[in-house]
Scaffold this motif. Structure first.
Motif, PDB file in Angstrom:
ATOM      1  N   GLN A  89      18.840  19.225  22.631  1.00 47.14           N
ATOM      2  CA  GLN A  89      19.389  20.561  22.983  1.00 47.14           C
ATOM      3  C   GLN A  89      19.685  21.377  21.723  1.00 47.14           C
ATOM      4  O   GLN A  89      20.651  22.160  21.701  1.00 47.14           O
ATOM      5  N   THR A  90      18.878  21.203  20.685  1.00 46.11           N
ATOM      6  CA  THR A  90      19.200  21.808  19.388  1.00 46.11           C
ATOM      7  C   THR A  90      19.197  23.338  19.442  1.00 46.11           C
ATOM      8  O   THR A  90      20.034  23.969  18.801  1.00 46.11           O
ATOM      9  N   GLN A  91      18.264  23.909  20.209  1.00 43.11           N
ATOM     10  CA  GLN A  91      18.209  25.378  20.275  1.00 43.11           C
ATOM     11  C   GLN A  91      19.455  25.947  20.914  1.00 43.11           C
ATOM     12  O   GLN A  91      19.993  26.960  20.460  1.00 43.11           O
ATOM     13  N   ILE A  92      19.925  25.277  21.962  1.00 40.22           N
ATOM     14  CA  ILE A  92      21.115  25.756  22.664  1.00 40.22           C
ATOM     15  C   ILE A  92      22.330  25.685  21.741  1.00 40.22           C
ATOM     16  O   ILE A  92      23.100  26.644  21.629  1.00 40.22           O
ATOM     17  N   GLN A 120      22.343  25.700  18.520  1.00 44.06           N
ATOM     18  CA  GLN A 120      22.203  26.690  17.458  1.00 44.06           C
ATOM     19  C   GLN A 120      22.571  28.090  17.953  1.00 44.06           C
ATOM     20  O   GLN A 120      23.304  28.827  17.290  1.00 44.06           O
ATOM     21  N   THR A 121      22.060  28.435  19.135  1.00 44.50           N
ATOM     22  CA  THR A 121      22.337  29.773  19.663  1.00 44.50           C
ATOM     23  C   THR A 121      23.825  29.964  19.927  1.00 44.50           C
ATOM     24  O   THR A 121      24.391  31.018  19.605  1.00 44.50           O
ATOM     25  N   ASN A 167      25.692  30.381  16.640  1.00 44.00           N
ATOM     26  CA  ASN A 167      25.496  31.725  16.090  1.00 44.00           C
ATOM     27  C   ASN A 167      26.339  32.751  16.829  1.00 44.00           C
ATOM     28  O   ASN A 167      26.970  33.617  16.206  1.00 44.00           O
ATOM     29  N   TYR A 206      20.869  29.329  29.834  1.00 43.88           N
ATOM     30  CA  TYR A 206      20.398  28.313  28.897  1.00 43.88           C
ATOM     31  C   TYR A 206      19.769  27.171  29.686  1.00 43.88           C
ATOM     32  O   TYR A 206      20.411  26.611  30.572  1.00 43.88           O
ATOM     33  N   ASP A 234      16.910  20.760  28.351  1.00 47.04           N
ATOM     34  CA  ASP A 234      15.746  19.885  28.500  1.00 47.04           C
ATOM     35  C   ASP A 234      16.191  18.454  28.746  1.00 47.04           C
ATOM     36  O   ASP A 234      17.311  18.081  28.411  1.00 47.04           O
TER      37      ASP A 234
END
Ligand SMILES: Nc1ncnc2c1ncn2[C@@H]1O[C@H](COP(=O)(O)OP(=O)(O)O)[C@@H](O)[C@H]1O
Ligand SMILES: [Mg+2]
Ligand SMILES: [Zn+2]
Length: 552
Positions: free
Chosen positions: A21-24, A26-27, A30, A172, A175
């Motif tokens: 879940q790295t994108q989540i 990161q978002t 941020n 979100y 995955d």
């Protein structure tokens, strides 16, 4: 001390501890950094992948007393959230608190400011389970959310949500977590728990969990107890009624050896152990996929599911493996429609046996001169589908009924007759099923139809005489224009090219009588090379083309 389930004990306490879940992550980080907080989030995705975890992490980050965006896990707020006692962080399980009253109650309190922290956070799990009325009440709140309120909706079934909800949330999608990420996590935990393990055993459990971390950890819990603090492959196989790779190898070897009795013994064993046939099927597919990769590349680095040594033991050809994969994919689709998959599975195994048999049918190798001993030329090779795939039918056009006639004399016919033999005829009959497969190929089917409505009366190694009561069939077979394709069809059946001619029934009777008479007089010709000219010479075909042009 009471035992706490691993998945509870090891719920990630910071964003950094989340697997995948790295994108989540990161978002969200941020957004926190830039203080861009939405009023409503939707966390959608499969169960046990971190939705609730992430919701609590976000709640902590919004309220941490050691700095906005932090999850110190030491301050009053963080500790309260971890313990589930924070007055401003409200978790609702829509699966159980579905009523309109619960939502009304929630909404009535929404206007009060947060007690402890900066934000009131409502985490609504399985939000798709809410009643319509409750939904509508929630929707009103989402339209005009009070300041300092954040909704986090979680669901495994986002497609059940109304567009009016979807349009008001920041979505979100979680995955499944990759096997590698889960493995890392599990190894970490087991080291902390002082549990010994075989890595392959963990991998097996992880593959069962299909990307779900919670499911993995629950199974690991069971395995720890079952295997007495030492998770081995065999304990995992026993506990979860799995088939071992060796079992599956034995299955494939039994197919290779056409050992149906052995197949039955193996299958009985699986069933009595309560093995999941569906899972076994998907395991076999993985194994065959790897086997295919290995057969093609000979590169052991590319295979994961089967050992190189085992690949060497399996002598299937790539076409056969492809056939097996087809059978099993078919089977997988059929599983959806049945309660008891055993008999379907059994049938599929038998199909695989017969597929491998077909591949081993003996065929006669083409020989140029008839003086050679034909038996010496017999060898095991590929027929059937294999050959169909190898024969190029792409130049095939519509079947022709007018053109250049193949010319042959009685002498030619007698020469074929003296070379005829039962063995060749049997071979042709054994491979008749090829005709049925070819029947469906565009433009080829019509030729096949001609052959199917004629009789292969005289079969020698290099030539076949068809007999038909339909003059149209005889005519079509005896045209040079059609010879190439008839020859290719026979190549598909026999593995080599033959000359094909046809006789009317009357002519055939006449030749049979002639043959008998000559035989009695011992005056049959000695077998010699068949020299019937079936080739359409370039000039002929161009004259024909010219004629066609002129006739237009
Ligand atoms: N991405 C993940 N990384 C680490 N652990 C996870 C992850 N997802 C789930 N878990 C483990 O599974 C447990 C349940 O996860 P949860 O967040 O409640 O899943 P979900 O809400 O998606 O069903 C957690 O306590 C944690 O132990
Ligand atoms: Mg959850
Ligand atoms: Zn804190």
């Amino acid at each position: 001390m009471s035992y706490r389930a691993l998945y509870r004990k090891y719920r990630p306490l910071t964003f950094e501890e989340v697997a995948g879940q790295t994108q989540i992550v990161q978002t969200l980080k941020n957004a926190l950094k830039e203080n861009k907080i939405a009023h409503a989030y939707l966390f959608a995705g499969p169960r046990g992948t971190g939705k609730t975890t992430m919701a609590r992490l976000l709640a902590k980050a919004l309220n941490c007393q050691n700095g906005f965006g932090h999850q110190c896990n030491k301050c009053e707020s963080c500790i309260a959230i971890n313990e589930g006692t924070h007055p401003d962080v409200i978790e609702i399980d829509a699966a159980s608190n579905r009523g309109i009253d619960d939502i009304r109650d929630l909404i009535s309190k929404i206007k009060y400011s947060p007690v402890l922290g900066k934000y009131k956070v409502y985490i609504i799990d399985e939000v798709h389970m809410m009643t319509t009325e409750a939904f509508n009440a929630l929707l009103k709140t989402l339209e005009e959310p009070p300041a300092n309120v954040v909704f986090i909706l979680a669901t495994t079934e986002p497609y059940k949500l109304m567009p009016t909800i979807l349009s008001r949330v920041q979505r979100y999608d979680f995955d499944k977590v990759s096997d590698e990420n889960i493995l890392e996590k599990v190894k970490d935990i087991l080291v902390k728990e002082n549990v010994a393990f075989e890595e392959d055993a963990l991998k097996e459990i992880i593959s069962l969990a299909d990307g779900g971390v919670r499911d993995t950890l629950s199974m690991v819990d069971q395995a720890i107890v079952y295997s007495d603090m030492n998770i081995t492959m065999s304990s995992v196989e026993e506990l979860f009624a799995l088939t071992s790779k060796d079992d599956k190898l034995k299955l494939l070897l039994a197919i290779q050896n056409e050992d149906v009795a052995k197949l039955n013994v193996l299958l009985d064993g699986f069933v009595s152990r309560g093995v999941d046939i569906r899972r076994l099927t998907s395991d076999l597919l993985l194994m065959l996929k790897d086997l295919l990769i290995y057969k093609i590349t000979k590169n052991a680095d590319l295979i994961h599911y089967i050992r190189k040594e085992d690949c060497e033991k399996l002598l299937f050809k790539t076409k056969e493996i492809n056939g097996f994969i087809d059978v099993l994919i078919n089977l997988t689709n059929q599983f959806k429609t049945v309660n008891n998959p055993r008999s379907l599975f059994e049938i599929s195994l038998l199909k695989m046996v017969s597929l491998s048999q077909q591949e081993q049918v003996e065929i006669v190798k083409p020989i140029v001169s008839v003086n050679k001993e034909p038996t010496k030329a017999v060898e095991t090779s590929n027929t059937g589908l294999n050959i169909i795939n190898n024969v190029d039918f792409s130049s095939t056009k519509e079947i022709v009924d007018d053109g250049h006639k193949i010319e042959f004399t009685n002498e030619d016919i007698l020469n074929i007759m003296v070379q005829a033999n039962k063995e060749h005829k049997n071979k042709l009959n054994q491979n008749k099923s090829v005709l049925d497969r070819l029947l469906t190929i565009p433009n080829v089917g019509k030729y096949v139809q001609v052959l199917k409505s004629s009789d292969a009366a005289i079969v020698s190694l290099n030539a076949i005489i068809y007999v038909s009561r339909f003059s149209d069939n005889v005519n079509k077979i005896n045209l040079k224009e059609n010879q190439i394709i008839f020859s290719k069809i026979h190549q598909a059946m026999l593995g080599h090219q033959v000359t094909i001619i046809a006789l009317s029934f009357d002519k055939y009777q006449e030749m049979i009588n002639k043959f008998k008479n000559l035989s009695q007089l011992s005056k049959l010709p000695a077998p010699h090379k068949i020299e019937i000219d079936t080739k359409l010479v370039q000039e002929e075909s161009s004259t024909q083309k010219l004629a066609e042009e002129l006739l237009k």
